[in-house]
Design a protein around this motif. Structure first.
Motif, PDB file in Angstrom:
ATOM      1  N   MET A   1      78.205  48.526  59.399  1.00 41.48           N
ATOM      2  CA  MET A   1      77.149  47.596  59.021  1.00 41.48           C
ATOM      3  C   MET A   1      76.629  47.902  57.622  1.00 41.48           C
ATOM      4  O   MET A   1      76.398  47.012  56.817  1.00 41.48           O
ATOM      5  N   ALA A   2      76.428  49.184  57.319  1.00 41.66           N
ATOM      6  CA  ALA A   2      75.931  49.564  56.003  1.00 41.66           C
ATOM      7  C   ALA A   2      76.909  49.167  54.918  1.00 41.66           C
ATOM      8  O   ALA A   2      76.517  48.716  53.831  1.00 41.66           O
ATOM      9  N   ASP A   3      78.231  49.317  55.171  1.00 44.83           N
ATOM     10  CA  ASP A   3      79.232  48.943  54.177  1.00 44.83           C
ATOM     11  C   ASP A   3      79.213  47.448  53.919  1.00 44.83           C
ATOM     12  O   ASP A   3      79.319  47.003  52.770  1.00 44.83           O
ATOM     13  N   ALA A   4      79.087  46.656  54.976  1.00 41.44           N
ATOM     14  CA  ALA A   4      79.028  45.209  54.804  1.00 41.44           C
ATOM     15  C   ALA A   4      77.770  44.807  54.046  1.00 41.44           C
ATOM     16  O   ALA A   4      77.808  43.919  53.187  1.00 41.44           O
ATOM     17  N   PHE A   5      76.669  45.481  54.340  1.00 42.56           N
ATOM     18  CA  PHE A   5      75.423  45.211  53.622  1.00 42.56           C
ATOM     19  C   PHE A   5      75.587  45.538  52.142  1.00 42.56           C
ATOM     20  O   PHE A   5      75.157  44.780  51.270  1.00 42.56           O
ATOM     21  N   ASP A   7      78.394  45.579  50.430  1.00 43.64           N
ATOM     22  CA  ASP A   7      79.284  44.585  49.833  1.00 43.64           C
ATOM     23  C   ASP A   7      78.510  43.340  49.420  1.00 43.64           C
ATOM     24  O   ASP A   7      78.741  42.779  48.339  1.00 43.64           O
ATOM     25  N   ASP A   8      77.593  42.896  50.296  1.00 47.14           N
ATOM     26  CA  ASP A   8      76.791  41.716  49.957  1.00 47.14           C
ATOM     27  C   ASP A   8      75.902  41.985  48.753  1.00 47.14           C
ATOM     28  O   ASP A   8      75.731  41.122  47.880  1.00 47.14           O
ATOM     29  N   LEU A   9      75.320  43.186  48.685  1.00 46.08           N
ATOM     30  CA  LEU A   9      74.442  43.507  47.565  1.00 46.08           C
ATOM     31  C   LEU A   9      75.175  43.516  46.234  1.00 46.08           C
ATOM     32  O   LEU A   9      74.715  42.938  45.250  1.00 46.08           O
ATOM     33  N   VAL A  10      76.313  44.187  46.187  1.00 43.97           N
ATOM     34  CA  VAL A  10      77.027  44.288  44.912  1.00 43.97           C
ATOM     35  C   VAL A  10      77.520  42.920  44.461  1.00 43.97           C
ATOM     36  O   VAL A  10      77.592  42.628  43.259  1.00 43.97           O
ATOM     37  N   HIS A  11      77.837  42.053  45.434  1.00 39.29           N
ATOM     38  CA  HIS A  11      78.238  40.699  45.077  1.00 39.29           C
ATOM     39  C   HIS A  11      77.067  39.930  44.475  1.00 39.29           C
ATOM     40  O   HIS A  11      77.190  39.268  43.441  1.00 39.29           O
ATOM     41  N   ASP A  12      75.897  40.048  45.115  1.00 38.20           N
ATOM     42  CA  ASP A  12      74.721  39.302  44.653  1.00 38.20           C
ATOM     43  C   ASP A  12      74.186  39.846  43.335  1.00 38.20           C
ATOM     44  O   ASP A  12      73.685  39.092  42.501  1.00 38.20           O
ATOM     45  N   LEU A  13      74.277  41.161  43.134  1.00 41.02           N
ATOM     46  CA  LEU A  13      73.673  41.793  41.957  1.00 41.02           C
ATOM     47  C   LEU A  13      74.663  42.025  40.829  1.00 41.02           C
ATOM     48  O   LEU A  13      74.286  42.497  39.761  1.00 41.02           O
ATOM     49  N   ALA A  14      75.924  41.744  41.081  1.00 42.00           N
ATOM     50  CA  ALA A  14      76.965  41.924  40.061  1.00 42.00           C
ATOM     51  C   ALA A  14      77.007  43.362  39.554  1.00 42.00           C
ATOM     52  O   ALA A  14      76.972  43.611  38.347  1.00 42.00           O
ATOM     53  N   ILE A  15      77.026  44.327  40.472  1.00 41.43           N
ATOM     54  CA  ILE A  15      77.149  45.734  40.098  1.00 41.43           C
ATOM     55  C   ILE A  15      78.460  46.272  40.661  1.00 41.43           C
ATOM     56  O   ILE A  15      79.100  45.647  41.504  1.00 41.43           O
ATOM     57  N   GLU A  16      78.876  47.436  40.164  1.00 39.32           N
ATOM     58  CA  GLU A  16      80.171  47.973  40.531  1.00 39.32           C
ATOM     59  C   GLU A  16      80.144  48.522  41.963  1.00 39.32           C
ATOM     60  O   GLU A  16      79.345  49.404  42.278  1.00 39.32           O
ATOM     61  N   ARG A  17      81.055  48.030  42.791  1.00 36.49           N
ATOM     62  CA  ARG A  17      81.080  48.454  44.188  1.00 36.49           C
ATOM     63  C   ARG A  17      81.436  49.924  44.318  1.00 36.49           C
ATOM     64  O   ARG A  17      80.839  50.642  45.132  1.00 36.49           O
TER      65      ARG A  17
END
Length: 222
Positions: A1-5, A7-17
């Motif tokens: 769950m934390a990994d999926a969360f 993934d959503d954050l880095v997509h929304d914030l445009a930061i390096e995963r």
């Protein structure tokens, strides 16, 4: 769950995963272990505990109402009780480590285990408490009316109210952190064992059924 969360954050914030992580520091382990036992096992435990309650007055500790045995469950619970105590011992061994001269070694010590039975009827509760003098505590739910609700095990945030003191309307928007400063509530389920650190403050919410809520609790000490 934390990994999926994440993934959503880095997509929304445009930061390096690869450079982004979420750490949960100082976690408190709580193990929920459904036990694969035939119904006859719980039925036998229920009869043994109800018979004991009919012949012994019990004790009053954290319980308000209900019946609680002395912590000598193993001496009167027969083969089903011995099987249950062996189960909690093996579960504790699997999630405990020892510091040795050669480093960290998985496995527990020769546990000293105290166990007691509990019967809560409609309206009965257990006040918030903890179990000093033990390392692990556990509960095994034997029987209850699971359709009636109530009787939940309340686990209190060990940080106390600190996370909510500054601004009670705020909460950490992260997986596993939504109850910060409050409590989590775990509904009882027959055949399930729950294990947690003995210092974790906990309570039992009011039981809501005429059918008794029967459980066995454990302390694992050194």
């Amino acid at each position: 769950m934390a990994d999926a969360f994440a993934d959503d954050l880095v997509h929304d914030l445009a930061i390096e995963r690869d450079a982004f992580e979420i750490r949960s520091l100082f976690p408190t382990p709580v193990l929920r272990a459904p036990v694969h036992q035939p119904k006859a096992f719980n039925d036998a435990l229920e009869r043994i505990i109800l018979d004991r309650a009919a012949s012994q007055s019990g004790v009053a500790l954290s319980n308000a109402g209900g019946w609680q045995s002395n912590d000598d469950f193993l001496s009167w619970s027969g083969a089903p009780g011995a099987q249950l105590v062996d189960l909690v011992r093996r579960l504790a061994d699997s999630v405990t480590g020892m510091a040795t001269a050669d480093g960290f070694a998985r496995g527990g010590p020769a546990w000293k285990i105290n166990a007691w039975a509990n019967i809560n009827r409609a309206g009965d509760i257990n006040h918030i408490h903890h179990h000093p003098g033990a390392f692990w505590s556990a509960v095994y739910w034997v029987s209850m009316d699971e359709t009636a609700g109530g009787g939940e095990l309340e686990l209190c945030d060990p940080r106390g109210v600190l996370p909510t003191m500054y601004a009670p309307q705020l909460s950490f928007g992260l997986p596993g952190c939504l109850s910060a400063g409050g409590s989590d509530f775990i509904p009882p389920r027959a055949g399930v064992m729950l294990m947690f650190p003995a210092w974790l403050r906990h309570a039992v919410r009011p039981h809501a059924s005429d059918q008794p809520r029967i459980s066995v609790a454990f302390n694992l000490c050194v």
